[in-house]
Design an enzyme around this catalytic site. Structure first.
Site: not given
Ligand code: SDX
Length: 393
Positions: A270, A328
């Site tokens: 998140h 989700d």
């Molecule tokens: C919603 O914003 C909100 O409030 C949204 C929401 C709402 O109610 O409106 O809460 C609803 O959208 C929830 C999120 C749903 N999306 C997913 O579940 C999709 C899978 N999640 C990822 O795509 C991701 O976690 C995001 C898009 C939600 C956030 O992505 P970020 O901004 O890259 O997250 P981060 O900066 O915390 O990531 C830190 C690290 C990164 O790696 P590095 O760049 O540090 O090497 O963790 C990695 C990311 O690549 N990472 C993951 C991951 N999520 C983040 N690696 C593997 N699997 C994952 N799910």
């Protein structure tokens, strides 16, 4: 001021706006709506009462709640001429495509609630959007499966009405199971609002130009559709089905950790929560209850989800990156068990989030200092240079 606190997350320079609606502490995994914790609202309140709280700032009295519920109930039908819009889409159109189109088209039918400078029209538009979104979502579903539209009923509560519009058929009586209706209502509440997420920010940006409320909410629906946002519930269930069995979980966890693999664990991580998403905790409890009620407590997908959560949370990569299940992760399991196809998961998120979008839209329009949103950029392109005719290139 006594009782009023300003939470400065330390990034006020990038804060999009001031708001009094929803508070998130991502490190603690805390979510409050007008000061009330989400687990209390999901457990003790119901969606239309939460809608009143988000819209007006306080929990309603009994009389206020009855009046509000009656107002919403009396606006659940859509203009009969709008039925034709659905038939303009291909049968296999994703219901989110239909919702974006039909909600945007509301501005062509409800002219008496498009003037955003008139507080009374803003109120009418708010009620129409909250009241009609379940009807539109249900009609999009019925159209996609070739069944006749089912009209809303005034004798059913909000969640029961939605289930009835989705699953009733003219050929036989359909009685809504009150426990499923309660679970549906809880899912609506868990998705109601979430501060300045991507789709809410989209609604605020669209609204800052003075666009009409239906166009602004249609923009929010479009943004929510993406798999990184509201589309994650559909993507998560599809991922769990692809994993299929607990013995394949290590393979997918390895892929999620591989920087060269674009695969991410859907329903995990998140932008704000660096601890458990409190909504996911409630959703997991609800999944156990609903599947137990439906006699599918040993649902293999639920077992895969629980084991995946367990293995991911014990993996140093996820701990280091503070990746936890989000709202989700479990919602799709419940919705599928209720009988919804995965294509209806995000439309259900959209109808739930409508009150959040509308509340934030109203809050922004109530700000006398509101200006059009105009993000800037870091320009990294060419410096100024002179044009050369094509024959000289
Ligand atoms: C919603 O914003 C909100 O409030 C949204 C929401 C709402 O109610 O409106 O809460 C609803 O959208 C929830 C999120 C749903 N999306 C997913 O579940 C999709 C899978 N999640 C990822 O795509 C991701 O976690 C995001 C898009 C939600 C956030 O992505 P970020 O901004 O890259 O997250 P981060 O900066 O915390 O990531 C830190 C690290 C990164 O790696 P590095 O760049 O540090 O090497 O963790 C990695 C990311 O690549 N990472 C993951 C991951 N999520 C983040 N690696 C593997 N699997 C994952 N799910």
């Amino acid at each position: 001021q006594a009782g009023v606190f300003t939470y400065d997350p330390g990034f006020t320079s990038t804060a999009a706006c001031d708001s009094t609606i929803t508070y998130i502490d991502g490190d603690k995994g805390e979510l409050l709506h007008r000061g009330y914790p989400i687990d209390q609202l999901a457990g003790d309140s119901h969606y239309l009462e939460v809608c009143y709280l988000l819209l007006y700032g306080n929990l309603p009295s009994k009389a206020e709640l009855e009046k509000f519920e009656k107002t919403i109930t009396m606006h659940t039908m859509i203009h009969e001429q709008m039925h034709g819009f659905f038939r303009g889409f291909r049968r296999d159109a994703h219901p989110m495509a239909t919702m974006v189109g039909v909600v945007g088209a509301m501005s062509a039918f409800y002219h008496d609630s498009t003037d955003i400078t008139d507080p009374r029209q803003r109120e009418i538009a708010s009620h129409r959007l909250i009241a009609k979104m379940p009807t539109i979502a249900a009609m999009a579903y019925k159209y996609s499966i070739g069944q006749p539209f089912v009209y809303p009923r005034n004798d059913l509560d909000y969640a029961a009405n939605f289930l009835h519009m989705c699953f009733a058929v003219p050929a036989e009586e359909y009685n809504v199971d009150p426990i499923l209706s309660r679970a549906m209502d809880r899912i609506f509440t868990l998705h109601a609002d979430h501060e300045q997420n991507a789709s809410t920010s989209t609604v605020r940006l669209a609204s800052s130009s003075g666009a009409n409320p239906f166009a602004c909410i249609a923009a929010g629906i479009a943004c929510l559709w993406g798999p990184a946002h509201g589309g994650a519930n559909q993507a998560c269930l599809e991922m769990l089905k692809e994993i299929g069995s607990v013995d394949r979980i290590p393979e997918f966890i390895a892929r999620a950790k591989d920087k060269n693999d674009p695969f991410r664990l859907m329903g995990f991580g998140h932008r704000v929560y660096k601890n458990f998403d409190p909504r996911a905790t409630v959703m997991k409890q609800s999944a156990d209850e609903v599947l137990d009620l439906l006699g599918v407590e040993d649902n293999p997908i639920l077992q895969v989800a629980k084991e995946l959560e367990k293995q991911a949370l014990s993996d140093p990569y996820f701990a280091e990156k503070k990746l936890f299940p989000n709202v989700d992760f479990y919602s799709g399991i419940i919705l599928e068990a209720m009988g919804f196809p995965t294509s209806m998961f995000t439309p259900i998120f959209a109808l739930s989030r409508t009150v959040g979008w509308v509340s934030q839209w109203k809050e922004q329009l109530g700000d006398p200092g509101m200006k059009i949103g105009r993000p800037r950029q870091l320009y990294k392109g060419e410096a100024a240079r002179d044009y050369t005719p094509v024959d000289e290139r």
